[in-house]
Design a protein around this motif. Structure first.
Motif, PDB file in Angstrom:
ATOM      1  N   HIS A   4      12.125 -20.046 -34.211  1.00 47.55           N
ATOM      2  CA  HIS A   4      13.103 -19.706 -33.172  1.00 47.55           C
ATOM      3  C   HIS A   4      12.402 -18.943 -32.050  1.00 47.55           C
ATOM      4  O   HIS A   4      11.657 -17.984 -32.307  1.00 47.55           O
ATOM      5  CB  HIS A   4      14.227 -18.848 -33.761  1.00 47.55           C
ATOM      6  CG  HIS A   4      14.905 -19.496 -34.930  1.00 47.55           C
ATOM      7  ND1 HIS A   4      15.930 -20.390 -34.795  1.00 47.55           N
ATOM      8  CD2 HIS A   4      14.666 -19.394 -36.270  1.00 47.55           C
ATOM      9  CE1 HIS A   4      16.324 -20.802 -35.979  1.00 47.55           C
ATOM     10  NE2 HIS A   4      15.567 -20.213 -36.892  1.00 47.55           N
ATOM     11  N   PRO A   5      12.602 -19.373 -30.825  1.00 48.55           N
ATOM     12  CA  PRO A   5      12.003 -18.651 -29.706  1.00 48.55           C
ATOM     13  C   PRO A   5      12.785 -17.374 -29.403  1.00 48.55           C
ATOM     14  O   PRO A   5      13.998 -17.293 -29.646  1.00 48.55           O
ATOM     15  CB  PRO A   5      12.105 -19.649 -28.555  1.00 48.55           C
ATOM     16  CG  PRO A   5      13.325 -20.451 -28.877  1.00 48.55           C
ATOM     17  CD  PRO A   5      13.366 -20.549 -30.380  1.00 48.55           C
ATOM     18  N   GLY A   6      12.065 -16.389 -28.893  1.00 45.05           N
ATOM     19  CA  GLY A   6      12.721 -15.172 -28.447  1.00 45.05           C
ATOM     20  C   GLY A   6      12.808 -15.147 -26.943  1.00 45.05           C
ATOM     21  O   GLY A   6      13.252 -16.116 -26.317  1.00 45.05           O
ATOM     22  N   SER A   7      12.317 -14.099 -26.385  1.00 45.55           N
ATOM     23  CA  SER A   7      12.373 -13.972 -24.924  1.00 45.55           C
ATOM     24  C   SER A   7      11.211 -14.715 -24.272  1.00 45.55           C
ATOM     25  O   SER A   7      10.133 -14.870 -24.848  1.00 45.55           O
ATOM     26  CB  SER A   7      12.317 -12.488 -24.540  1.00 45.55           C
ATOM     27  OG  SER A   7      11.094 -11.912 -24.991  1.00 45.55           O
ATOM     28  N   VAL A   8      11.448 -15.180 -23.043  1.00 49.60           N
ATOM     29  CA  VAL A   8      10.420 -15.794 -22.205  1.00 49.60           C
ATOM     30  C   VAL A   8      10.429 -15.037 -20.879  1.00 49.60           C
ATOM     31  O   VAL A   8      11.429 -15.040 -20.155  1.00 49.60           O
ATOM     32  CB  VAL A   8      10.681 -17.288 -21.964  1.00 49.60           C
ATOM     33  CG1 VAL A   8       9.614 -17.871 -21.048  1.00 49.60           C
ATOM     34  CG2 VAL A   8      10.743 -18.037 -23.291  1.00 49.60           C
ATOM     35  N   THR A   9       9.326 -14.348 -20.594  1.00 47.71           N
ATOM     36  CA  THR A   9       9.253 -13.523 -19.377  1.00 47.71           C
ATOM     37  C   THR A   9       7.999 -13.901 -18.585  1.00 47.71           C
ATOM     38  O   THR A   9       6.992 -14.348 -19.152  1.00 47.71           O
ATOM     39  CB  THR A   9       9.196 -12.024 -19.728  1.00 47.71           C
ATOM     40  OG1 THR A   9       8.074 -11.771 -20.568  1.00 47.71           O
ATOM     41  CG2 THR A   9      10.478 -11.597 -20.445  1.00 47.71           C
ATOM     42  N   ARG A  10       8.109 -13.664 -17.282  1.00 42.91           N
ATOM     43  CA  ARG A  10       6.979 -13.957 -16.389  1.00 42.91           C
ATOM     44  C   ARG A  10       6.347 -12.644 -15.950  1.00 42.91           C
ATOM     45  O   ARG A  10       7.031 -11.698 -15.564  1.00 42.91           O
ATOM     46  CB  ARG A  10       7.437 -14.740 -15.175  1.00 42.91           C
ATOM     47  CG  ARG A  10       6.282 -15.200 -14.277  1.00 42.91           C
ATOM     48  CD  ARG A  10       6.771 -16.047 -13.127  1.00 42.91           C
ATOM     49  NE  ARG A  10       5.655 -16.516 -12.321  1.00 42.91           N
ATOM     50  CZ  ARG A  10       5.786 -17.267 -11.231  1.00 42.91           C
ATOM     51  NH1 ARG A  10       7.006 -17.646 -10.827  1.00 42.91           N
ATOM     52  NH2 ARG A  10       4.727 -17.658 -10.551  1.00 42.91           N
ATOM     53  N   THR A  11       5.030 -12.589 -16.044  1.00 37.65           N
ATOM     54  CA  THR A  11       4.319 -11.374 -15.688  1.00 37.65           C
ATOM     55  C   THR A  11       4.007 -11.364 -14.204  1.00 37.65           C
ATOM     56  O   THR A  11       4.240 -12.340 -13.479  1.00 37.65           O
ATOM     57  CB  THR A  11       3.001 -11.272 -16.487  1.00 37.65           C
ATOM     58  OG1 THR A  11       2.149 -12.347 -16.085  1.00 37.65           O
ATOM     59  CG2 THR A  11       3.263 -11.347 -17.978  1.00 37.65           C
ATOM     60  N   GLU A  12       3.447 -10.232 -13.751  1.00 37.55           N
ATOM     61  CA  GLU A  12       3.105 -10.103 -12.341  1.00 37.55           C
ATOM     62  C   GLU A  12       1.967 -11.042 -11.949  1.00 37.55           C
ATOM     63  O   GLU A  12       1.820 -11.395 -10.775  1.00 37.55           O
ATOM     64  CB  GLU A  12       2.701  -8.654 -12.046  1.00 37.55           C
ATOM     65  CG  GLU A  12       3.840  -7.659 -12.235  1.00 37.55           C
ATOM     66  CD  GLU A  12       3.399  -6.248 -11.968  1.00 37.55           C
ATOM     67  OE1 GLU A  12       2.179  -6.051 -11.725  1.00 37.55           O
ATOM     68  OE2 GLU A  12       4.254  -5.332 -12.007  1.00 37.55           O
TER      69      GLU A  12
END
Length: 219
Positions: free
Chosen positions: A186-194
Motif C-alpha cells: 500500500h502506498p503512503g504519501s507522495v510528496t515533491r521536494t524542493e
C-alpha cells in the motif's frame, strides 16, 4: 399242635467266652488308644509345619541372595554410568541448542536476499532512502494490521523511496506482486521536494511464504 420254639438258635460245641473286664478298664484302654492317635496326628502336623517353614526359609534366602547380586550389579552400572555423565551433559546441551536454534529459525527471513528482490522490482532510477522492518518472533506473533484491506502477515517493510520523475505507483505495486511471500502493498504519501524529486512512502506486507525455513528444511 406245634411247640413254640425259642427265637435264638442254640449253637452246640462253641467256644465259651466271657468278658469279665470291668467297664472302667475298657474306657481307659480306649482313652489310651485315642491319645496315641492324637499324638501321631499332632506329630504329623508339626512335621508339615517344620517342612513348610524350612521351604519358605530356603526360598527367602535364595531371593535375598538374588537381590544382593542385583543390587551389586546396579551399583556397578551406576558407577560405570557416572563416568559418562559429562558426555551426557554435553549431549543434552547440544540437543537443547539445536532445539532452540530450530525454534528461532521458524520466523527467519533472509532480508538481504529479500531486499535484493525488492530493489529489482523497482525502476532503476528509484532510490531506497530508508527501510524499516517489522516482524514477529518465535514467542510473539507479529501484530496484525487493523486496516481491513491488509492481509494476514508475519512481517512488513516500510520503504522511503525517491524518484526523479512522477512515480507510477500502480505499476510499482504490480511489480511487487512477484516478491516471495507477498501479502499486499500500500502506498503512503507522495510528496515533491524542493529539488523537484518525489518522495514516496510505501508499506509491503509479507506472509509465511517469505520465510527461509533453512533449519526446518534440514540444511
Amino acid at each position: 399242635m406245634k411247640r413254640a420254639t425259642d427265637s435264638q438258635e442254640l449253637i452246640l460245641g462253641a467256644e465259651p467266652r466271657a468278658d469279665l473286664l470291668p467297664p472302667e478298664l475298657k474306657a481307659a484302654r480306649q482313652g489310651r488308644l485315642l491319645r496315641r492317635i492324637m499324638a501321631i496326628v499332632a506329630a504329623g502336623v508339626v512335621l508339615v509345619v517344620i517342612a513348610a517353614v524350612t521351604t519358605v526359609t530356603v526360598q527367602a534366602a535364595g531371593a535375598q541372595s538374588k537381590l544382593g547380586v542385583a543390587e551389586e550389579r546396579t551399583n556397578e552400572l551406576l558407577l560405570e554410568s557416572a563416568k559418562y555423565s559429562e558426555v551426557r551433559s554435553v549431549q543434552n546441551q547440544i540437543d537443547m541448542t539445536a532445539v532452540a536454534r530450530q525454534l528461532a529459525a521458524t520466523t527467519e527471513i533472509d532480508w538481504r536476499a529479500y531486499m535484493v528482490a525488492v530493489r529489482a522490482s523497482l525502476p532503476s532510477d528509484v532510490t531506497i532512502q530508508a527501510i524499516a522492518i517489522g516482524s514477529g518472533s518465535p514467542w510473539v506473533e507479529y501484530e496484525q494490521s487493523t486496516v481491513p484491506l491488509y492481509n494476514p502477515r508475519v512481517a512488513s517493510l516500510k520503504l522511503s523511496l525517491t524518484s526523479p520523475t512522477l512515480p507510477a505507483v500502480p505499476m510499482w505495486l504490480t511489480n511487487l506482486r512477484t516478491l516471495p511471500g507477498y501479502a499486499d502493498a500500500h502506498p503512503g504519501s507522495v510528496t515533491r521536494t524542493e529539488t523537484g524529486q518525489y518522495n514516496v512512502e510505501m508499506v509491503i506486507n509479507i506472509n509465511e511464504g517469505a520465510r527461509s525455513n533453512r533449519i526446518a528444511g534440514g540444511q
